[in-house]
Design a protein around this motif. Structure first.
Motif, mmCIF file in Angstrom:
data_model
loop_
_atom_site.group_PDB
_atom_site.id
_atom_site.type_symbol
_atom_site.label_atom_id
_atom_site.label_comp_id
_atom_site.label_asym_id
_atom_site.label_seq_id
_atom_site.Cartn_x
_atom_site.Cartn_y
_atom_site.Cartn_z
ATOM 1 N N LYS A 85 -22.750 -6.322 -13.126
ATOM 2 C CA LYS A 85 -21.770 -7.391 -12.951
ATOM 3 C C LYS A 85 -21.339 -7.513 -11.486
ATOM 4 N N SER A 86 -21.418 -6.425 -10.770
ATOM 5 C CA SER A 86 -21.032 -6.350 -9.358
ATOM 6 C C SER A 86 -21.548 -5.002 -8.860
ATOM 7 N N TRP A 87 -21.294 -4.694 -7.572
ATOM 8 C CA TRP A 87 -21.673 -3.383 -7.065
ATOM 9 C C TRP A 87 -20.406 -2.569 -6.866
ATOM 10 N N VAL A 88 -20.248 -1.524 -7.665
ATOM 11 C CA VAL A 88 -19.054 -0.680 -7.638
ATOM 12 C C VAL A 88 -19.442 0.660 -7.036
ATOM 13 N N VAL A 89 -19.035 0.882 -5.796
ATOM 14 C CA VAL A 89 -19.514 2.031 -5.034
ATOM 15 C C VAL A 89 -19.197 3.343 -5.730
ATOM 16 N N TRP A 90 -17.967 3.487 -6.257
ATOM 17 C CA TRP A 90 -17.588 4.763 -6.868
ATOM 18 C C TRP A 90 -18.306 5.010 -8.191
ATOM 19 N N ALA A 91 -18.936 3.977 -8.767
ATOM 20 C CA ALA A 91 -19.717 4.158 -9.995
ATOM 21 C C ALA A 91 -21.196 4.390 -9.693
ATOM 22 N N GLU A 92 -21.569 4.323 -8.408
ATOM 23 C CA GLU A 92 -22.974 4.449 -8.002
ATOM 24 C C GLU A 92 -23.162 5.628 -7.047
ATOM 25 N N ASP A 93 -22.456 6.726 -7.320
ATOM 26 C CA ASP A 93 -22.555 7.945 -6.509
ATOM 27 C C ASP A 93 -22.255 7.687 -5.037
ATOM 28 N N GLY A 94 -21.380 6.712 -4.775
ATOM 29 C CA GLY A 94 -20.968 6.440 -3.404
ATOM 30 C C GLY A 94 -21.957 5.650 -2.581
ATOM 31 N N LYS A 95 -23.000 5.105 -3.202
ATOM 32 C CA LYS A 95 -24.037 4.393 -2.435
ATOM 33 C C LYS A 95 -23.558 3.006 -2.024
ATOM 34 N N THR A 96 -23.815 2.674 -0.776
ATOM 35 C CA THR A 96 -23.503 1.356 -0.240
ATOM 36 C C THR A 96 -24.816 0.654 0.133
ATOM 37 N N PRO A 97 -24.786 -0.673 0.377
ATOM 38 C CA PRO A 97 -26.035 -1.392 0.646
ATOM 39 C C PRO A 97 -26.798 -0.874 1.868
ATOM 40 N N ASN A 98 -28.102 -0.936 1.770
ATOM 41 C CA ASN A 98 -28.966 -0.629 2.910
ATOM 42 C C ASN A 98 -29.145 -1.834 3.813
ATOM 43 N N VAL A 99 -29.123 -3.033 3.204
ATOM 44 C CA VAL A 99 -29.346 -4.280 3.944
ATOM 45 C C VAL A 99 -28.358 -5.322 3.448
ATOM 46 N N ILE A 100 -27.779 -6.059 4.377
ATOM 47 C CA ILE A 100 -26.928 -7.205 4.044
ATOM 48 C C ILE A 100 -27.368 -8.394 4.882
ATOM 49 N N ILE A 101 -27.429 -9.574 4.246
ATOM 50 C CA ILE A 101 -27.692 -10.830 4.959
ATOM 51 C C ILE A 101 -26.570 -11.811 4.619
ATOM 52 N N GLU A 102 -25.944 -12.360 5.643
ATOM 53 C CA GLU A 102 -24.936 -13.400 5.457
ATOM 54 C C GLU A 102 -25.505 -14.744 5.876
ATOM 55 N N VAL A 103 -25.219 -15.772 5.083
ATOM 56 C CA VAL A 103 -25.602 -17.143 5.413
ATOM 57 C C VAL A 103 -24.354 -17.827 5.975
ATOM 58 N N LEU A 104 -24.399 -18.149 7.258
ATOM 59 C CA LEU A 104 -23.219 -18.669 7.945
ATOM 60 C C LEU A 104 -22.872 -20.086 7.504
ATOM 61 N N SER A 105 -21.578 -20.371 7.547
ATOM 62 C CA SER A 105 -21.077 -21.729 7.352
ATOM 63 C C SER A 105 -19.894 -21.914 8.293
ATOM 64 N N ASP A 106 -19.398 -23.146 8.402
ATOM 65 C CA ASP A 106 -18.274 -23.407 9.293
ATOM 66 C C ASP A 106 -17.055 -22.561 8.928
ATOM 67 N N SER A 107 -16.864 -22.312 7.633
ATOM 68 C CA SER A 107 -15.662 -21.609 7.185
ATOM 69 C C SER A 107 -15.815 -20.090 7.226
ATOM 70 N N THR A 108 -17.052 -19.578 7.313
ATOM 71 C CA THR A 108 -17.244 -18.124 7.244
ATOM 72 C C THR A 108 -17.841 -17.515 8.504
ATOM 73 N N ALA A 109 -18.367 -18.334 9.412
ATOM 74 C CA ALA A 109 -19.138 -17.800 10.537
ATOM 75 C C ALA A 109 -18.334 -16.812 11.380
ATOM 76 N N THR A 110 -17.088 -17.134 11.687
ATOM 77 C CA THR A 110 -16.280 -16.252 12.522
ATOM 78 C C THR A 110 -16.069 -14.908 11.844
ATOM 79 N N ILE A 111 -15.811 -14.921 10.552
ATOM 80 C CA ILE A 111 -15.612 -13.678 9.811
ATOM 81 C C ILE A 111 -16.915 -12.897 9.725
ATOM 82 N N ASP A 112 -18.023 -13.593 9.467
ATOM 83 C CA ASP A 112 -19.314 -12.914 9.336
ATOM 84 C C ASP A 112 -19.725 -12.245 10.643
ATOM 85 N N ARG A 113 -19.442 -12.903 11.773
ATOM 86 C CA ARG A 113 -19.818 -12.344 13.077
ATOM 87 C C ARG A 113 -18.834 -11.268 13.550
#
Length: 230
Positions: free
Chosen positions: A98-126
């Motif tokens: 349903k989602s990625w819950v770090v504490w339910a996955e032995d503390g594992k976090t993503p190896n790769v993340i890709i953000e698709v920029l938009s006018d409303s998110t670009a500043t936050i993503d960068r």
């Protein structure tokens, strides 16, 4: 009452929690907003479909799009951080979540993340998200892409700090985690093999197979052989 265990990504390889420590809930639905434009939707579907097709025989990864990463109880309460547009976790069971819950996955976090920029998110993503992926989640490879301007950048985590990836002669960036290049093809961000071949989508792969079958059938007819007889 015992305080809730919080998995800080300062130590993403945290061992299994003490059974006497109360954990936050693990079965959490994603809490992401709808995608902003058709371009965003098409791009994210490509990320997911192409990787799932390429790794169709693998069972040791999880890839998801527009899904929340829950990484601490504080973040769960405040809801002050939404998930990435696309992410991949390696070395985990390939199954729906349903989602990625770090504490339910032995503390594992993503190896790769890709953000698709938009006018409303670009500043936050960068800015904010890049800092969080570097300092808290410790994501090894981080990329962003703007489907309108075609801005494309990538970073690799080196000694705890993001270092910009340098493009090859084709303008592609190497993901050490995926063992794939990322680069532009027909104004979309796509995967390329180490040999430089485009990783097809399932639709593209099916079309190639159909074209090959059609050519073979035509050749058989030239030889007065009915392809339907096979």
């Amino acid at each position: 009452m015992a305080s809730a265990q919080v998995f800080s990504a300062q130590d993403p390889a945290t061992a299994l929690p003490d059974p006497d420590v109360l954990l936050p809930p693990c079965d959490l639905y994603s809490d992401e907003p709808q995608l902003e434009t058709d371009l965003h939707f098409q791009q994210i579907v490509l990320f997911l479909d192409c990787l799932n097709w390429l790794w169709r025989d693998r069972t040791d990864f999880y890839a998801s799009a527009n899904s929340t990463i829950y990484f601490s109880e504080k973040q769960l309460r405040s809801r002050d951080f939404r998930g990435p547009d696309f992410f991949v976790v390696l070395g985990v069971e390939r199954r729906p979540r349903k989602s990625w819950v770090v504490w339910a996955e032995d503390g594992k976090t993503p190896n790769v993340i890709i953000e698709v920029l938009s006018d409303s998110t670009a500043t936050i993503d960068r800015g904010l998200k890049k800092q969080l992926y570097q300092d808290v989640l410790k994501v090894y490879d981080y990329f962003w892409f703007d489907p309108d301007s075609l801005e494309f950048a990538g970073f690799a985590l080196v000694n705890g700090q993001y270092q910009p990836l340098q493009p090859n002669a084709q303008g592609q960036l190497w993901s050490q985690q995926l063992q794939l290049f990322l680069g532009l093809y027909e104004n979309k961000l796509r995967y390329f093999t180490p040999e430089g071949e485009l990783v097809p989508s399932p639709t593209e792969a099916a079309l190639v197979l159909q074209q090959r079958a059609d050519r073979l059938a035509a050749k058989l007819r030239e030889l007065n052989v009915d392809p339907e007889s096979f």
